[in-house]
Design an enzyme around this catalytic site. Structure first.
Site, short mmCIF file in Angstrom:
data_model
loop_
_atom_site.label_atom_id
_atom_site.label_comp_id
_atom_site.label_asym_id
_atom_site.label_seq_id
_atom_site.Cartn_x
_atom_site.Cartn_y
_atom_site.Cartn_z
CD1 TRP A 290 0.77 -0.47 3.04
CD2 TRP A 290 -0.73 1.09 3.59
NE1 TRP A 290 1.06 -0.05 4.32
CE2 TRP A 290 0.15 0.90 4.69
CE3 TRP A 290 -1.75 2.03 3.73
CZ2 TRP A 290 0.06 1.62 5.89
CZ3 TRP A 290 -1.86 2.74 4.92
CH2 TRP A 290 -0.97 2.54 5.98
CG ASP A 291 4.85 0.79 1.44
OD1 ASP A 291 3.92 0.07 1.87
OD2 ASP A 291 5.99 0.77 1.91
CD GLU A 432 2.43 -4.67 8.90
OE1 GLU A 432 3.61 -4.61 9.28
OE2 GLU A 432 2.11 -4.82 7.72
CE LYS A 512 5.98 -2.48 11.47
NZ LYS A 512 5.86 -3.61 10.56
CD GLN A 513 2.80 0.77 9.92
OE1 GLN A 513 3.43 -0.27 10.07
NE2 GLN A 513 2.53 1.27 8.73
O1 IFM Z 1 3.60 -1.56 3.94
C1 IFM Z 1 4.46 -1.55 5.01
C2 IFM Z 1 3.72 -1.90 6.27
O2 IFM Z 1 2.71 -0.94 6.53
C3 IFM Z 1 4.64 -1.98 7.44
N1 IFM Z 1 5.69 -2.92 7.18
C4 IFM Z 1 6.46 -2.62 6.01
C5 IFM Z 1 5.59 -2.53 4.78
C6 IFM Z 1 6.42 -2.17 3.55
O3 IFM Z 1 6.92 -0.88 3.67
#
Ligand code: IFM
Length: 659
Positions: A290-291, A432, A512-513
């Site tokens: 999705w990046d 995640e 995580k994010q």
């Molecule tokens: O798409 C990301 C994900 O959101 C977090 N882990 C790494 C992936 C690739 O950058």
């Protein structure tokens, strides 16, 4: 004066990982890690090829291919090094190194031609200091492969050119590397499947080497090819350069980010996308995440819409794979691959992390539960059309894609007896570390967007607020509320993976994010500035920023509620991700290092949408600046619905003019 050259002084072979990323050159088809010419496979040398995937023997997944290293060059019997400098000119992707040995001076330049994507060029200049020296250069077939050897059935041929060809081990895809040199060598050495030219050098010698990967060599000298290459770069910068005044470090860092984005854009292809680690190697299986849709599309949509269109077309052309994936799990429509490879095949495995203690693969749920991917794609398509006006893409597969994603969500949803609201159970959101959760606010909203775009009349459950804070998923607030430092201190191994049920973050509120905060950036109209601020203050201390995708979402939202000072360090973190290096390189025992295009794209978003405050209102671009003190002004070009415009933002004025 603007700075366009990145330099490291001192010979630092132990820095090969970060320098490999830092000094990467590429042209969208080929990426060449910034390793030194004498390095070999053990130092992660890679000439990475976009869009070609194959399985190494015994592996269950495909990954991209590295071609034999035609940039190999070395001074035989190297004497000690007096000085050494490695540089990258980001104005046009020219890598150079200059090494002063006791017995000779060696200078090498190289670039991946933007004008001819299959062509690489190298110029070697060697000056002995007294006694003759021996220079070896050629095609080194011992290449870096993370998970096993990909190339087999090597063949070599030596005429006035050198040629090494091989087949990939699974699909037997031919890979060829052909090289021509402007000088005849004293000897050609064949060592296993590598071919080297050997020159006994008595006085200054300049070699110009033109290399073709998977194509025939084309005529033209090194200088002619360099000048055609530079012309393309000039045009790219004309349409994309963001000029930051008052803060040279920020200006250079952002320019560097844009350099990376330009170097990996698949201009050569009709439909292709950008892997999560760009063209820096085989990490993340060279797959598209999705990046691209959320972090890279804004840059390309505004500066080179034709490239943004290729990303969308890539998804349209891989709808077949997405439909198969939905069917595999018993759903309708299109469930896009979490790690998309050619044909939309999902490279993500059910056991995508390897435990550091047992070295056993661990069950992860990225592939089967990270369902927000289909909505992310619909979202990107919607934004692409809003900015470019290219509705034609809808007739060319876009409408079908939107409907297929909406069908997937409709069949994947659940509604409680007596409720008319759809819910999404058992999912993984952007964070995640918390798998198999219910009603992840981000996932619900992006699914609602897809359903709405398809014109389906159904309602998805909205986020739940508690004391003004959006609950990331049902039950999140019941998890242990503990500091990031405390959770970090519970790690028993530096590479230990924080997620999965036994991970340190799983039972806590540490994420995580950006997740709720990513939701608030993507759906700005749903939330007031005060709500965004309160949620930012709640979630930021609970965010590990363990993904390079995280910082930009926090920076963008901080600008939104008028705190660019909070955004600034996050901007620098995103923009300098590959310049500073040292990011997280392991998920358990799985190597995840490489370049970070999403962080680079995020830096662009912060500068344009955050600091300059660019957005669309009532279908027109508007500005609501939130400039950090350090920055005097930001200027950049953009293309809106085919019109070339220019943004100029200072602390006192903000204007968009049409060229
Ligand atoms: O798409 C990301 C994900 O959101 C977090 N882990 C790494 C992936 C690739 O950058």
């Amino acid at each position: 004066m603007e700075k366009w050259i990145i330099t490291r002084e001192g010979y630092e072979p132990e820095e090969y990982t970060d320098n490999g990323n830092r000094f990467l050159i590429g042209n969208g088809l080929i990426g060449v890690r910034g390793t030194l010419e004498e390095y070999t496979a053990d130092k992660m040398v890679a000439i990475n090829l976009a869009g070609i995937y194959d399985k190494a023997p015994g592996q269950t997944w495909r990954e991209p291919i590295n071609a034999p290293n035609a940039f190999f060059a070395k001074l035989e019997n190297q004497s000690s090094i007096l000085s050494h400098k490695q540089s990258l000119n980001i104005a046009f992707g020219l890598h150079s190194r200059e090494t002063d040995y006791e017995n000779a001076t060696l200078r090498i330049e190289r670039f991946c031609s933007m004008a001819e994507p299959n062509i690489l060029c190298q110029k070697i200049s060697i000056t002995p200091k007294g006694k003759p020296v021996t220079l070896i250069c050629g095609i080194d077939s011992e290449i870096w492969d993370i998970n096993g050897t990909h190339l087999t059935d090597f063949k070599t041929s030596v005429t006035d050119t050198l040629r090494v060809s091989a087949l990939t081990s699974e699909q037997r895809i031919p890979i060829t590397v052909t090289e021509r040199c402007n000088r005849t060598a004293d000897e050609v050495r064949e060592i296993r499947s590598s071919l080297f030219r050997v020159f006994n050098v008595k006085e200054k010698l300049v070699l110009e080497r033109i290399i073709a990967i998977n194509s025939e060599l084309t005529p033209g000298s090194y200088d002619e090819k360099l000048s055609a290459h530079k012309k393309i770069w000039e045009r790219l910068w004309e349409n994309s350069e963001v000029k930051i005044k008052g803060d040279d470090k920020a200006a250079l860092s952002l320019r560097y980010s844009l350099y990376h984005l330009h170097s990996i854009a698949p201009r050569h292809a009709d439909s292709l996308s950008i892997p999560a680690r760009g063209l820096s190697g085989q990490t993340y299986k060279g797959a598209i995440f999705w990046d691209t849709e959320v972090f890279l599309m804004p840059f390309f949509t505004l500066t080179e819409p034709a490239v943004a269109r290729k990303f969308i077309k890539y998804r349209i052309n891989t709808l077949g794979g997405a439909r198969e994936k939905a069917a595999e799990y018993g759903f309708d429509g299109a469930f896009f691959a979490w790690e998309s490879q050619d044909g939309g095949v999902d490279g993500c495995t059910d056991f995508n992390v390897v435990d550091v203690f047992t070295n056993r693969p661990v069950r992860t749920y990225f592939r089967d539960k990270q369902i927000h991917i289909s909505g992310d794609i619909v979202y990107a398509l919607g934004k692409y059309i809003d900015w470019t006006g290219d509705k034609n893409i809808l007739e060319n597969g876009g409408d079908e894609l939107i409907r297929a994603c909406a069908d997937f969500y409709r069949s994947r949803a659940y509604s409680r007896p007596g409720s008319d609201k759809l819910e999404f159970t058992d999912v993984v959101g952007p964070d995640e570390y918390h798998e198999r959760v219910y009603n992840n606010a981000f996932t619900n909203r992006i699914a609602a967007y897809a359903l709405e775009k398809a014109g389906y009349d159904c309602k998805v459950r909205e986020p739940i607020f508690k004391d003004g804070i959006v609950e990331q998923f049902d039950g999140y607030f019941n998890l242990e509320d503990v500091s990031l430092a405390e959770v970090r201190s519970r790690l028993k191994h530096p590479r230990e993976y924080w997620g999965t049920q036994s991970g340190v973050a799983f039972s806590t509120q540490i994420i995580k994010q950006a997740d709720v905060i990513a939701l608030m950036h993507l759906f700005q109209d749903d939330f007031t500035d005060d709500i965004v601020k309160n949620n930012w203050e709640y979630y930021e201390p609970r965010t590990e920023h363990g993904s390079s995708l995280s910082a930009c979402m926090y920076a963008l939202t901080a600008c939104r509620f008028g705190k660019p000072d909070l955004a600034y360090p996050l901007f620098m973190k995103s923009a300098r991700s590959d310049l500073d290096g040292g990011g997280k390189s392991w998920a358990g025992n799985v190597y995840i290092g490489g370049t970070h295009p999403a962080a680079a794209g995020g830096a662009y978003m912060i500068a344009t949408q955050g600091f300059a405050g660019l957005s669309l209102q009532d279908g027109q671009p508007v500005l609501k600046p939130s400039l950090p003190e350090q920055i005097e002004s930001i200027k950049f070009p953009l293309i809106f619905r085919g019109k070339h415009m220019h943004v100029n933002v200072t602390h006192d004025k903000a204007e968009i003019t049409q060229n």
